[in-house]
Motif scaffolding. Structure first.
Motif, PDB file in Angstrom:
ATOM      1  N   GLN A   9       0.826  -1.204   0.000  1.00 39.82           N
ATOM      2  CA  GLN A   9       0.000   0.000   0.000  1.00 39.82           C
ATOM      3  C   GLN A   9       0.863   1.259   0.000  1.00 39.82           C
ATOM      4  N   VAL A  10       1.979   1.223   0.724  1.00 42.79           N
ATOM      5  CA  VAL A  10       2.906   2.354   0.724  1.00 42.79           C
ATOM      6  C   VAL A  10       3.409   2.619  -0.693  1.00 42.79           C
ATOM      7  N   SER A  11       3.824   1.566  -1.385  1.00 44.41           N
ATOM      8  CA  SER A  11       4.357   1.715  -2.726  1.00 44.41           C
ATOM      9  C   SER A  11       3.316   2.284  -3.683  1.00 44.41           C
ATOM     10  N   LEU A  12       2.094   1.802  -3.570  1.00 37.36           N
ATOM     11  CA  LEU A  12       1.029   2.296  -4.442  1.00 37.36           C
ATOM     12  C   LEU A  12       0.793   3.785  -4.216  1.00 37.36           C
ATOM     13  N   ALA A  13       0.748   4.192  -2.959  1.00 35.52           N
ATOM     14  CA  ALA A  13       0.515   5.602  -2.639  1.00 35.52           C
ATOM     15  C   ALA A  13       1.649   6.472  -3.165  1.00 35.52           C
ATOM     16  N   VAL A  14       2.889   6.032  -2.979  1.00 35.80           N
ATOM     17  CA  VAL A  14       4.035   6.798  -3.445  1.00 35.80           C
ATOM     18  C   VAL A  14       4.019   6.930  -4.961  1.00 35.80           C
ATOM     19  N   ALA A  15       3.796   5.828  -5.657  1.00 26.23           N
ATOM     20  CA  ALA A  15       3.834   5.852  -7.123  1.00 26.23           C
ATOM     21  C   ALA A  15       2.770   6.776  -7.696  1.00 26.23           C
ATOM     22  N   GLU A  16       1.560   6.719  -7.149  1.00 23.70           N
ATOM     23  CA  GLU A  16       0.488   7.568  -7.665  1.00 23.70           C
ATOM     24  C   GLU A  16       0.774   9.044  -7.397  1.00 23.70           C
ATOM     25  N   ALA A  17       1.215   9.375  -6.192  1.00 26.19           N
ATOM     26  CA  ALA A  17       1.485  10.772  -5.848  1.00 26.19           C
ATOM     27  C   ALA A  17       2.661  11.316  -6.654  1.00 26.19           C
ATOM     28  N   LEU A  18       3.709  10.522  -6.790  1.00 26.02           N
ATOM     29  CA  LEU A  18       4.878  10.993  -7.524  1.00 26.02           C
ATOM     30  C   LEU A  18       4.579  11.187  -9.003  1.00 26.02           C
ATOM     31  N   HIS A  19       3.764  10.317  -9.566  1.00 21.87           N
ATOM     32  CA  HIS A  19       3.451  10.475 -10.992  1.00 21.87           C
ATOM     33  C   HIS A  19       2.669  11.759 -11.224  1.00 21.87           C
ATOM     34  N   ASP A  20       1.765  12.093 -10.304  1.00 24.74           N
ATOM     35  CA  ASP A  20       1.052  13.365 -10.418  1.00 24.74           C
ATOM     36  C   ASP A  20       2.031  14.536 -10.367  1.00 24.74           C
ATOM     37  N   ALA A  21       3.042  14.431  -9.514  1.00 27.40           N
ATOM     38  CA  ALA A  21       4.032  15.505  -9.419  1.00 27.40           C
ATOM     39  C   ALA A  21       4.863  15.601 -10.696  1.00 27.40           C
ATOM     40  N   LEU A  22       5.265  14.459 -11.236  1.00 26.34           N
ATOM     41  CA  LEU A  22       6.117  14.468 -12.423  1.00 26.34           C
ATOM     42  C   LEU A  22       5.360  14.903 -13.674  1.00 26.34           C
ATOM     43  N   THR A  23       4.080  14.641 -13.721  1.00 28.11           N
ATOM     44  CA  THR A  23       3.279  15.120 -14.844  1.00 28.11           C
ATOM     45  C   THR A  23       2.849  16.569 -14.642  1.00 28.11           C
ATOM     46  N   LEU A  24       3.329  17.178 -13.552  1.00 27.40           N
ATOM     47  CA  LEU A  24       3.064  18.577 -13.208  1.00 27.40           C
ATOM     48  C   LEU A  24       1.584  18.832 -12.955  1.00 27.40           C
ATOM     49  N   THR A  25       0.879  17.749 -12.559  1.00 28.46           N
ATOM     50  CA  THR A  25      -0.526  17.874 -12.194  1.00 28.46           C
ATOM     51  C   THR A  25      -0.682  18.491 -10.818  1.00 28.46           C
ATOM     52  N   ARG A  26       0.241  18.161  -9.910  1.00 30.19           N
ATOM     53  CA  ARG A  26       0.260  18.722  -8.557  1.00 30.19           C
ATOM     54  C   ARG A  26       1.637  19.309  -8.288  1.00 30.19           C
ATOM     55  N   SER A  27       1.687  20.331  -7.482  1.00 32.13           N
ATOM     56  CA  SER A  27       2.955  20.954  -7.127  1.00 32.13           C
ATOM     57  C   SER A  27       3.700  20.085  -6.122  1.00 32.13           C
ATOM     58  N   PRO A  28       5.004  20.297  -5.970  1.00 30.60           N
ATOM     59  CA  PRO A  28       5.736  19.560  -4.941  1.00 30.60           C
ATOM     60  C   PRO A  28       5.158  19.765  -3.542  1.00 30.60           C
ATOM     61  N   ASP A  29       4.707  20.969  -3.223  1.00 24.51           N
ATOM     62  CA  ASP A  29       4.102  21.212  -1.913  1.00 24.51           C
ATOM     63  C   ASP A  29       2.859  20.366  -1.723  1.00 24.51           C
ATOM     64  N   GLU A  30       1.993  20.348  -2.739  1.00 26.00           N
ATOM     65  CA  GLU A  30       0.761  19.554  -2.660  1.00 26.00           C
ATOM     66  C   GLU A  30       1.087  18.067  -2.573  1.00 26.00           C
ATOM     67  N   THR A  31       2.093  17.652  -3.323  1.00 28.19           N
ATOM     68  CA  THR A  31       2.467  16.233  -3.330  1.00 28.19           C
ATOM     69  C   THR A  31       2.980  15.798  -1.965  1.00 28.19           C
ATOM     70  N   ALA A  32       3.841  16.594  -1.352  1.00 25.05           N
ATOM     71  CA  ALA A  32       4.394  16.238  -0.043  1.00 25.05           C
ATOM     72  C   ALA A  32       3.300  16.171   1.011  1.00 25.05           C
ATOM     73  N   ALA A  33       2.370  17.128   0.986  1.00 28.82           N
ATOM     74  CA  ALA A  33       1.279  17.131   1.969  1.00 28.82           C
ATOM     75  C   ALA A  33       0.356  15.941   1.765  1.00 28.82           C
ATOM     76  N   ARG A  34       0.006  15.687   0.502  1.00 27.71           N
ATOM     77  CA  ARG A  34      -0.885  14.554   0.206  1.00 27.71           C
ATOM     78  C   ARG A  34      -0.239  13.235   0.626  1.00 27.71           C
ATOM     79  N   LEU A  35       1.025  13.062   0.260  1.00 30.32           N
ATOM     80  CA  LEU A  35       1.700  11.801   0.553  1.00 30.32           C
ATOM     81  C   LEU A  35       1.895  11.612   2.048  1.00 30.32           C
ATOM     82  N   THR A  36       2.158  12.690   2.771  1.00 28.59           N
ATOM     83  CA  THR A  36       2.279  12.598   4.219  1.00 28.59           C
ATOM     84  C   THR A  36       0.991  12.073   4.835  1.00 28.59           C
ATOM     85  N   ASN A  37      -0.121  12.607   4.442  1.00 26.99           N
ATOM     86  CA  ASN A  37      -1.417  12.179   4.968  1.00 26.99           C
ATOM     87  C   ASN A  37      -1.719  10.728   4.616  1.00 26.99           C
TER      88      ASN A  37
END
Length: 422
Positions: free
Chosen positions: A385-413
């Motif tokens: 589950q950790v891996s799935l969450a990381v992969a989905e959040a990081l891909h959003d960041a790399l596709t510039l869909t979410r900012s790094p700030d949004e990605t870090a907050a989302r992934l932390t939660n």
């Protein structure tokens, strides 16, 4: 387990199975120390070498024959079938060939038995690999094959540009930005499709910067630390500036390998299995490339440990034979054959400095260095589950869909919710 490809972990069935159990370690169900025929269950043996090794065992142990059970090649299917069998408390599997990231989950659920570390030559192994077989300070498996990422680069191009292979992220960016276009090449390819491969690439960047994904014994998210943010910014900036091309966001191991072998990229992060394939007659870069350790922020970086470990099913009726088979498979002689016949990285340290093996596998010194500086992925029963969450959040960041700030907050939660730290 296939060490060359880290297959996609997004199977819904596998995810459902991951959630089962309370992460306590019940006593083994079979509880026997018997001898007799055993089975070795593994993902598909693509090279066919395992049958030959079991034939050697069977010739010496006619009353304790070992039978190979091959599951599908995809990692998620292998894990799902193993878990289904173990949850049913079936004695069909005796020895399990586990991906290194499964040890904690299988141990926490009581599906594999603790092992006596004194029965295995762990002190002869490369030190980092032993940690992949441990859970809460107890040995639950024995390292069998290992793996670490390396940086492949076009040596012919860097030589013509009078440039050394990159040691730092700044070197990598500079060369990918300036040298690559001058030779009609793209910059850097990794595994950036949203699957386990992206989790690995992100984990390597985070630990190279001195951070971690989970802290406090994998009970708390640490992805908003300065080190983790530095790693995220490095990857996102690479895409934004273009030296990590948009095309690379669709790559898994094989896609990135083929792009590099077709002569389209200056740099590639991938596993050692690529080396022989890139030197084959079908490769456009045979004789034109070399390998180096992954770069980091201020010097050589750190890879994620890959590979597989051998464990004994808690429901095996012949656990003494199962342990003996593991001793055979992880012995020095057999580990040499793991490399020679299976082209898989062994766990015995001395094989990496054997002159004959280094001549046959020139990448061994770099691979040794990469393994010694590598780190295991988070040791948690919830790793899937950790891996799935990381992969989905990081891909959003790399596709510039979410900012790094949004990605870090989302992934932390999300990570805190997964590991029980709301």
């Amino acid at each position: 387990m296939r060490w060359g490809r880290v297959a996609c972990w997004l199977s819904a069935a596998a995810l459902l199975l991951t959630g089962c159990g309370l992460h306590t370690v019940p006593a083994a169900s079979a509880g026997t120390d018997g001898t007799g025929p055993v089975t070795l269950v593994t993902g598909q043996d693509l090279t066919g070498y395992l049958r030959g090794r079991l034939q050697v065992w069977n010739a010496a142990h006619p009353s304790q024959r070992a039978t190979l059970i091959q599951l599908p090649a995809a990692s998620d299917d292998v894990r799902a079938q193993m878990i289904s069998n173990l949850q049913a408390k079936s004695d069909r599997y005796d020895v399990l060939n586990l991906d290194v990231v499964w040890t904690a989950e299988f141990a926490a659920n009581g599906w594999i038995t603790p092992l006596d570390a004194r029965q295995y030559p762990l002190e002869k192994f490369l030190k980092p690999v032993v940690s992949t077989a441990m859970y809460r300070g107890q040995l639950y498996a024995v390292p069998y094959v290992t793996n670490a990422g390396m940086l492949y680069y076009r040596k012919d191009v860097l030589d013509r540009a009078h440039a050394a292979p990159p040691r730092t992220w700044a070197d990598l960016e500079r060369l990918a930005t300036t040298v690559a276009p001058g030779y009609g090449l793209k910059g850097y390819a990794g595994q950036f499709l949203p699957y386990e491969g992206l989790t690995v690439n992100y984990a390597e960047a985070v630990q190279s910067a001195g951070g971690e994904i989970l802290s406090d014994h994998a009970t708390r998210a640490a992805v908003d630390s300065p080190a983790a943010r530095r790693a995220l910014d490095f990857l996102v900036d690479g895409v934004r500036k273009g030296w990590i091309p948009q095309e690379a966001l669709t790559f898994d191991e094989e896609g990135s390998r083929k792009a590099f072998e077709d002569g389209r990229y200056l740099f590639l992060r991938n596993w050692p299995y690529v080396y022989d394939l890139a030197e084959s007659k079908d490769s456009k870069i045979a004789g034109k490339f070399a390998v180096a350790p992954l770069p980091g922020p201020d010097g050589p970086g750190s890879s994620s440990l890959g590979g597989s470990d051998l464990a004994v099913s808690s429901y095996s009726r012949h656990q003494k034979t199962a342990r003996a088979l593991i001793q055979f498979l992880t012995s020095l002689g057999n580990e040499r054959q793991v490399l020679l016949k299976g082209s898989l990285p062994p766990v015995w340290a001395q094989l990496y400095t054997d002159p004959a093996l280094v001549r046959r596998f020139p990448y061994l010194p770099v691979l040794r260095q990469s393994i010694l500086s590598a780190q295991p992925r988070p040791e948690t029963p919830d790793y899937d589950q950790v891996s799935l969450a990381v992969a989905e959040a990081l891909h959003d960041a790399l596709t510039l869909t979410r900012s790094p700030d949004e990605t870090a907050a989302r992934l932390t939660n999300e990570l805190n919710a997964i590991v029980g730290n709301p």
